[in-house]
Write an enzyme that holds these catalytic residues in place. Structure first.
Site, PDB file in Angstrom:
ATOM      1  N   VAL A  65      -6.052  -8.339  -8.989  1.00 44.19           N
ATOM      2  CA  VAL A  65      -5.878  -7.585 -10.286  1.00 44.19           C
ATOM      3  C   VAL A  65      -4.521  -7.887 -10.943  1.00 44.19           C
ATOM      4  CG1 VAL A  65      -7.315  -5.613 -10.143  1.00 44.19           C
ATOM      5  CG2 VAL A  65      -5.232  -5.362  -9.426  1.00 44.19           C
ATOM      6  N   ASN A  91      -8.439   1.266  -9.366  1.00 43.61           N
ATOM      7  CA  ASN A  91      -8.204   1.841  -8.134  1.00 43.61           C
ATOM      8  C   ASN A  91      -7.560   0.861  -6.913  1.00 43.61           C
ATOM      9  OD1 ASN A  91      -8.990   4.131  -5.719  1.00 43.61           O
ATOM     10  ND2 ASN A  91     -10.074   2.167  -5.255  1.00 43.61           N
ATOM     11  N   TYR A 156       6.474   3.085  -4.666  1.00 41.48           N
ATOM     12  CA  TYR A 156       4.784   3.409  -4.893  1.00 41.48           C
ATOM     13  C   TYR A 156       5.030   4.778  -5.902  1.00 41.48           C
ATOM     14  CZ  TYR A 156       0.432   5.412  -3.458  1.00 41.48           C
ATOM     15  OH  TYR A 156      -0.983   5.867  -3.554  1.00 41.48           O
ATOM     16  N   ALA A 158       7.142   5.512  -8.200  1.00 40.65           N
ATOM     17  CA  ALA A 158       7.380   5.199  -9.456  1.00 40.65           C
ATOM     18  C   ALA A 158       6.245   4.418 -10.105  1.00 40.65           C
ATOM     19  CB  ALA A 158       8.561   4.231  -9.476  1.00 40.65           C
ATOM     20  N   ALA A 159       5.667   3.457  -9.310  1.00 38.39           N
ATOM     21  CA  ALA A 159       4.376   2.847  -9.716  1.00 38.39           C
ATOM     22  C   ALA A 159       3.149   3.854 -10.111  1.00 38.39           C
ATOM     23  CB  ALA A 159       3.800   2.057  -8.777  1.00 38.39           C
TER      24      ALA A 159
HETATM   25  P1  NAP Z   1      -7.671   1.043   0.729  1.00 35.71           P
HETATM   26  O1  NAP Z   1      -8.803   1.345   1.553  1.00 35.71           O
HETATM   27  O2  NAP Z   1      -6.574   0.198   1.630  1.00 35.71           O
HETATM   28  O3  NAP Z   1      -7.914   0.307  -0.408  1.00 35.71           O
HETATM   29  C1  NAP Z   1      -6.920  -0.261  -1.240  1.00 35.71           C
HETATM   30  C2  NAP Z   1      -7.868  -1.405  -2.106  1.00 35.71           C
HETATM   31  O4  NAP Z   1      -7.037  -1.984  -2.947  1.00 35.71           O
HETATM   32  C3  NAP Z   1      -8.573  -2.259  -1.263  1.00 35.71           C
HETATM   33  O5  NAP Z   1     -10.100  -2.414  -1.591  1.00 35.71           O
HETATM   34  C4  NAP Z   1      -7.880  -3.766  -1.421  1.00 35.71           C
HETATM   35  O6  NAP Z   1      -8.924  -4.804  -1.418  1.00 35.71           O
HETATM   36  C5  NAP Z   1      -7.477  -3.454  -3.167  1.00 35.71           C
HETATM   37  N1  NAP Z   1      -6.671  -4.230  -3.362  1.00 35.71           N
HETATM   38  C6  NAP Z   1      -5.026  -4.278  -2.993  1.00 35.71           C
HETATM   39  N2  NAP Z   1      -4.256  -5.369  -3.774  1.00 35.71           N
HETATM   40  C7  NAP Z   1      -5.361  -5.799  -4.472  1.00 35.71           C
HETATM   41  C8  NAP Z   1      -5.314  -6.737  -5.608  1.00 35.71           C
HETATM   42  N3  NAP Z   1      -4.032  -7.360  -6.090  1.00 35.71           N
HETATM   43  N4  NAP Z   1      -6.314  -7.144  -6.470  1.00 35.71           N
HETATM   44  C9  NAP Z   1      -7.437  -6.424  -6.038  1.00 35.71           C
HETATM   45  N5  NAP Z   1      -7.557  -5.649  -5.085  1.00 35.71           N
HETATM   46  C10 NAP Z   1      -6.666  -5.043  -4.531  1.00 35.71           C
HETATM   47  O7  NAP Z   1      -6.904   2.362   0.489  1.00 35.71           O
HETATM   48  P2  NAP Z   1      -7.357   3.759  -0.139  1.00 35.71           P
HETATM   49  O8  NAP Z   1      -6.624   4.938   0.419  1.00 35.71           O
HETATM   50  O9  NAP Z   1      -8.721   3.693  -0.519  1.00 35.71           O
HETATM   51  O10 NAP Z   1      -6.633   3.613  -1.647  1.00 35.71           O
HETATM   52  C11 NAP Z   1      -7.080   3.237  -3.199  1.00 35.71           C
HETATM   53  C12 NAP Z   1      -6.435   3.870  -4.163  1.00 35.71           C
HETATM   54  O11 NAP Z   1      -6.240   5.132  -3.718  1.00 35.71           O
HETATM   55  C13 NAP Z   1      -5.149   3.132  -4.033  1.00 35.71           C
HETATM   56  O12 NAP Z   1      -4.706   3.135  -5.460  1.00 35.71           O
HETATM   57  C14 NAP Z   1      -3.911   4.191  -3.515  1.00 35.71           C
HETATM   58  O13 NAP Z   1      -2.803   4.053  -4.186  1.00 35.71           O
HETATM   59  C15 NAP Z   1      -4.575   5.533  -4.111  1.00 35.71           C
HETATM   60  N6  NAP Z   1      -4.410   6.676  -3.303  1.00 35.71           N
HETATM   61  C16 NAP Z   1      -4.461   6.606  -1.893  1.00 35.71           C
HETATM   62  C17 NAP Z   1      -4.208   7.926  -1.135  1.00 35.71           C
HETATM   63  C18 NAP Z   1      -4.362   7.902   0.226  1.00 35.71           C
HETATM   64  O14 NAP Z   1      -3.809   8.808   0.973  1.00 35.71           O
HETATM   65  N7  NAP Z   1      -5.238   6.981   1.061  1.00 35.71           N
HETATM   66  C19 NAP Z   1      -3.589   8.820  -1.704  1.00 35.71           C
HETATM   67  C20 NAP Z   1      -3.341   8.841  -3.401  1.00 35.71           C
HETATM   68  C21 NAP Z   1      -3.819   7.558  -3.908  1.00 35.71           C
HETATM   69  P3  NAP Z   1      -8.912  -5.660   0.012  1.00 35.71           P
HETATM   70  O15 NAP Z   1      -9.495  -4.596   0.929  1.00 35.71           O
HETATM   71  O16 NAP Z   1      -9.930  -6.576  -0.162  1.00 35.71           O
HETATM   72  O17 NAP Z   1      -7.509  -5.972   0.481  1.00 35.71           O
END
Ligand code: NAP
Length: 247
Positions: A65, A91, A156, A158-159
């Site tokens: 992305v 996401n 993180y 800040a982003a």
């Molecule tokens: P996750 O399972 O590790 O998901 C991260 C996703 O982002 C994966 O699908 C990964 O793809 C993808 N990704 C990473 N870099 C990318 C790039 N440059 N281009 C396209 N895709 C990319 O973790 P998650 O917990 O579900 O997190 C999803 C979102 O929720 C994130 O934005 C995170 O900041 C947010 N969030 C998570 C939490 C938490 O506690 N888990 C809390 C608040 C917010 P690959 O699998 O192919 O690497």
């Protein structure tokens, strides 16, 4: 009748964790879903098979992305496959806990690029076709750290803070045709933040709801915002976080 019957969605970082649950929930509500990923292809292909089995169209699309050319190609592919795009979920995310003194310029820039440039590029590509159709929903995955911040998570936090304000600004720019909102989860047990089990138990105990979140605690909020039920929400950030932050 599903709440998203006839709709089409693109979920970045849709192959695992929260994104995966959102894809499944969207499909269960009647949407066709494009699942973006960058590395974990088997997870994306497996999810496509699961969505197919629910009778919806699904597509796995590999794209970084942060790359203008890849995002453009991804959106074109989705439009070609589905004919329209009603919902974008920004996401995709990365995590790296580190002290500011250990954070390199590359670490900092990558964090900003995945969360902020990624959302910007995806929105820039989907907005013209949404505007041409006169409707659309954009949902950005923020984090409770957008409000509270956390030591060792400065880049993180800040982003995600930037993404929250991006949501508010873009919501004003694109309303009323396109609604832009955000979801700011608390700690969701996906492995995204590889904390030791003892630390996770400690955090769970400190929460008013006494447990960590699961992806299925969060996905319904995306469905709500993407569906007609969320029609009066604009520039809002909803926070499924177990009560940790009450902004
Ligand atoms: P996750 O399972 O590790 O998901 C991260 C996703 O982002 C994966 O699908 C990964 O793809 C993808 N990704 C990473 N870099 C990318 C790039 N440059 N281009 C396209 N895709 C990319 O973790 P998650 O917990 O579900 O997190 C999803 C979102 O929720 C994130 O934005 C995170 O900041 C947010 N969030 C998570 C939490 C938490 O506690 N888990 C809390 C608040 C917010 P690959 O699998 O192919 O690497």
């Amino acid at each position: 009748m599903g709440r998203l019957d006839g709709k089409t969605a693109l979920v970045t970082g849709g192959n695992t964790g929260i994104g995966r649950e959102v894809c499944l929930a969207f499909a269960s509500e009647g949407a066709d879903v494009a699942v973006n990923y960058i590395v974990r292809e088997p997870e994306a292909e497996n999810l496509v098979r699961m969505i197919d089995a629910r009778g919806r169209r699904a597509l796995a699309v590999k794209a970084d992305v942060t790359r203008e050319d890849e995002v453009r190609a991804m959106v074109q592919r989705v439009l070609l496959a589905f004919g329209r795009l009603d919902i974008l979920v920004n996401n995709a995310g990365i995590q790296k806990a580190q002290a500011i003194t250990e954070t390199t310029v590359e670490d900092w820039d990558r964090m900003m690029a995945v969360h902020l440039r990624g959302a910007f590029l995806c929105c820039r590509e989907v907005v013209p076709p949404m505007q041409a159709r006169g409707s659309g929903k954009i949902i950005n995955t923020c984090s409770q750290l957008a409000y509270s911040g956390r030591a060792r998570y400065t880049a993180y936090s800040a982003a995600k803070g930037g993404l929250l304000t991006f949501t508010r600004a873009l919501a004003q720019e694109l309303a009323p045709a396109i609604q832009v909102n955000a979801v700011a989860p608390g700690l969701i047990d996906t492995g995204f933040d590889p904390l030791p089990e003892s630390r996770k138990r400690e955090i769970a105990e400190s929460l008013p709801l006494k447990r960590l979140g699961r992806p299925d605690d969060v996905a319904p909020v995306f469905v709500f915002l993407a569906s007609d039920e969320g029609r009066y929400f604009c520039g809002q950030t909803l926070g499924p976080n177990g009560g940790e932050v009450m902004p």
